[in-house]
Scaffold this active site. Structure first.
Site, short mmCIF file in Angstrom:
data_model
loop_
_atom_site.label_atom_id
_atom_site.label_comp_id
_atom_site.label_asym_id
_atom_site.label_seq_id
_atom_site.Cartn_x
_atom_site.Cartn_y
_atom_site.Cartn_z
N LYS A 287 -0.99 -5.08 -1.08
CA LYS A 287 -1.77 -6.32 -1.15
C LYS A 287 -2.75 -6.26 -2.33
CE LYS A 287 -5.08 -9.08 1.42
NZ LYS A 287 -5.73 -9.40 2.68
N GLU B 5 -2.39 5.92 -2.74
CA GLU B 5 -1.10 6.45 -2.28
C GLU B 5 0.05 5.68 -2.91
OE1 GLU B 5 -3.67 5.75 -0.41
OE2 GLU B 5 -3.88 7.13 1.28
N GLY C 164 -3.69 -7.24 5.72
CA GLY C 164 -2.61 -6.26 5.51
C GLY C 164 -1.80 -6.01 6.78
N ARG C 165 -2.50 -5.80 7.90
CA ARG C 165 -1.78 -5.46 9.14
C ARG C 165 -1.16 -6.69 9.79
NH1 ARG C 165 -7.05 -4.60 9.10
NH2 ARG C 165 -8.45 -5.68 10.53
N GLU D 120 -7.25 -0.81 13.79
CA GLU D 120 -7.93 -1.21 12.56
C GLU D 120 -8.63 -2.56 12.81
OE1 GLU D 120 -5.97 -2.04 8.55
OE2 GLU D 120 -6.53 0.05 8.25
N HIS E 229 9.23 12.82 29.95
CA HIS E 229 9.35 14.28 29.98
C HIS E 229 8.29 14.95 29.13
CE1 HIS E 229 13.16 14.05 32.16
NE2 HIS E 229 13.31 12.91 31.47
N LYS F 99 -11.83 7.01 1.60
CA LYS F 99 -11.14 6.77 0.32
C LYS F 99 -12.06 7.15 -0.84
CE LYS F 99 -8.55 2.54 1.50
NZ LYS F 99 -8.46 1.10 1.27
O1 F6P Z 1 -6.84 1.54 3.94
C1 F6P Z 1 -6.49 0.54 4.85
C2 F6P Z 1 -5.71 -0.53 4.19
O2 F6P Z 1 -6.57 -1.32 3.43
C3 F6P Z 1 -4.98 -1.37 5.21
O3 F6P Z 1 -5.75 -2.35 5.79
C4 F6P Z 1 -3.85 -1.87 4.42
O4 F6P Z 1 -2.82 -2.36 5.23
C5 F6P Z 1 -3.47 -0.63 3.64
O5 F6P Z 1 -4.70 -0.03 3.34
C6 F6P Z 1 -2.67 -0.84 2.39
O6 F6P Z 1 -3.33 -1.68 1.50
P1 F6P Z 1 -2.56 -2.36 0.30
O7 F6P Z 1 -1.48 -3.22 0.85
O8 F6P Z 1 -3.60 -3.14 -0.43
O9 F6P Z 1 -1.98 -1.26 -0.57
#
Ligand code: F6P
Length: 564
Positions: free
Chosen positions: A216, A222, A286-287, A372, A403, A527
């Site tokens: 987003k 990452e 995002g979620r 979140e 189990h 972060k």
């Molecule tokens: O660190 C949390 C977050 O901001 C989430 O809310 C989001 O879904 C995820 O990181 C990834 O963010 P992006 O889509 O901006 O890479």
């Protein structure tokens, strides 16, 4: 009582008449599920509801009709309905980021009326136009018209993203993978652990691989790191396999990389062609974004028709939540039940147990959605929450969980409300001799909620011939709350309905607690510190010395033991 408006400060739930009544009611509540079922033959009917294609049985929860009435009163007093309407209308209910919250707009049918406006701008056309671009792209990959640099058909679509840009697509792909086009598969890279990029690409052919970078913000460490790693892997492979020249590299990136983001400028700076970029909007969290262009990997591998069906499922549940009367409104009832469990029965966690192997990532997906969203201690006006808030969500598919951890749910000292999810028709019917295996599977599903609700008394244990100290060990208290959710079959539509159900449950809980369920400031500090620690981790002694003694010692341990 005047109903609160969407812009008011949150109503302190503990100050409502309903809260006081619920506390008193909780103290007076006696009886047991055994008793309540024995004395009320209508109990299952009374507490079972339909929402789109889902049948939801709430009767094995620790509630009476009075509990539910009081919870409904609580919803009225804190203004759940007003805030729901404000969300659907595009009001900026995400106050800390000053944004509308309109994931529901992503699944409105193309001909929905009246048109929806955000900040004075109609958004329906934008949504449909983007969807059409995603579908055109998906069709061109699926038909073989879109090829890699060397003219080969795409066989693998790798989605690089994390959090909301990963969990939804992975979960849905795993759930519906039997619908993937022959010869086309999806893979996912999310973790910055280099193992993820390595293991996911190691057996892939760069010539037949297409990468979707989904972010987003397009700033996530990452995702950008993994995108660079995979770009290098791809270019190296194409240089070796296909004699790619340096001049051709730009074209190779354009042919093998597309992006999904709200930050189109950043995508271009990364080297991805803007015409291969699919946008979405700041009013999609995002979620809550799997139904936006973040689902491009799904539309590509599963097909636009499947994606459309998914969106229709989401919309069916949105309509239920928006229009069903409060007494039959399943997301409202389930959200209120969660409040009851957390704030009155003191539940700290909530298990989600799908009896469907295909839903094995559903609990992980729900962890981001619920935790979140509602893992917060301040309310939307900045004041402190006045109650416990978001519970810990977790789970695994049945029967595997039976189990492993069900022991604690049956006989532990904690109350663990659990949602059991099952489907009447299996995706793959198999028989073991004469035995329909799905029936064995469902017998387990029915048995578990029965055992949790009604338990086994000491007398019943003794009647089986057990004596002495062993009796207590074999006794089951019962009265362990569960909700059963059933649907005819796990289809794309039903999956969309399930996801939207949990989105709206989460919303209801957030409103009762006065929480803005749509921001996530709690992820920022870690972060920031990870960036700040980069020098120390790389061996800058002065930087290590400045750290607290624990962090410094751990980094030194790393420096001493790192090989290679
Ligand atoms: O660190 C949390 C977050 O901001 C989430 O809310 C989001 O879904 C995820 O990181 C990834 O963010 P992006 O889509 O901006 O890479």
């Amino acid at each position: 009582m005047t109903a609160p408006t969407s812009s008011s400060a949150p109503v302190d739930p503990t100050s409502t008449d309903a809260w006081g009544s619920l506390e008193a009611h909780n103290l007076e509540l006696n009886g047991s599920l055994r008793e309540w079922f024995d004395t009320d033959p209508q109990r299952a009917d009374r507490f079972s509801f339909d929402a789109a294609d889902l049948r939801v049985d709430l009767s094995k929860n620790l509630v009476t009709a009075e509990t539910v009435e009081l919870l409904q009163q609580l919803a009225r007093e804190v203004g759940v309905q007003e805030r729901r309407d404000a969300m659907f209308a595009g009001t900026h209910i995400n106050t800390t980021e000053d944004r509308a919250v309109l994931h529901t707009a992503l699944r409105r049918p193309a001909d929905a009326t009246p048109t929806l406006e955000v900040d004075g701008q109609s958004i329906d056309e934008d949504v449909q136009e983007t969807l059409q671009r995603v579908y055109d792209f998906a069709d061109s990959v699926r038909s073989g018209e879109w090829t890699g640099m060397t003219g080969k058909r795409i066989e693998t679509v790798v989605n690089i993203g994390i959090g909301g840009s990963d969990l939804g697509p992975v979960m849905i792909y795993e759930a519906l993978m039997s619908l993937a086009q022959d010869g086309l598969e999806a893979r996912f890279i999310s973790n910055i652990d280099p193992t993820d990029a390595y293991a996911t690409t190691k057996d892939l052919d760069p010539e037949t691989t297409l990468v979707i970078v989904a972010s987003k913000t397009f700033t996530t460490q990452e995702t950008l790191t993994n995108a660079r790693l995979v770009r290098e892997w791809l270019l190296t492979g194409l240089r070796e396999n296909a004699g790619l020249t340096v001049e051709q590299e730009k074209e190779a990136v354009a042919r093998h990389f597309v992006a999904v983001s709200t930050a189109l400028d950043k995508v271009e700076a990364f080297g991805i062609d803007p015409k291969n970029t699919f946008g979405f909007w700041d009013w999609v969290g995002g979620r809550y974004s799997v139904d936006s262009a973040i689902g491009t990997v799904l539309a590509t591998v599963l097909g636009p028709d499947v994606f459309e069906e998914l969106l229709a499922g989401f919309h069916a549940m949105d309509e239920h939540f928006r229009t069903a009367p409060a007494e039959q409104n399943v997301p409202l009832l389930m959200g209120l039940l969660n409040v009851w469990n957390v704030n009155f029965l003191e539940a700290e966690t909530h298990a989600v147990l799908p009896y469907s192997q295909y839903l094995h990532r559903f609990p992980a997906y729900l962890q981001q959605l619920t935790m979140e969203s509602n893992g917060k201690s301040v309310r939307w006006d900045g004041s402190l929450a006045t109650t416990e808030t978001g519970e810990v969500f977790w789970g695994e598919p049945g029967t595997n969980g039976q189990h492993a951890f069900y022991q604690l749910i049956h006989q532990g000292t904690r109350v663990v409300p659990a949602d059991f999810i099952a489907f009447a028709t299996p995706n793959h019917a198999l028989v073991d001799g004469e035995q329909d295996v799905h029936e064995l599977f469902l017998a387990n599903f029915f048995a578990q909620t029965k055992a949790l609700a009604f338990g086994k008394t000491a007398d019943e244990v003794r009647a089986e011939g057990t004596e002495g100290a062993l009796v207590a060990a074999r006794e089951f208290s019962g009265d362990r709350p569960t909700t059963s959710i059933m649907a005819p079959k796990l289809t794309a539509s039903v999956l969309g309905q399930l996801i939207a159900l949990y989105e709206h449950i989460t919303f209801v809980q957030g409103v009762v607690w006065g929480i803005n369920s749509f921001d996530q400031w709690g992820v920022e500090l870690g972060k920031q510190l990870a960036k700040d620690l980069a020098g120390a981790v790389a061996g800058d002694d002065a930087a290590i010395t400045g750290e607290d003694s624990s962090t410094a010692a751990l980094i030194r341990y790393y420096r001493e033991h790192r090989e290679g």
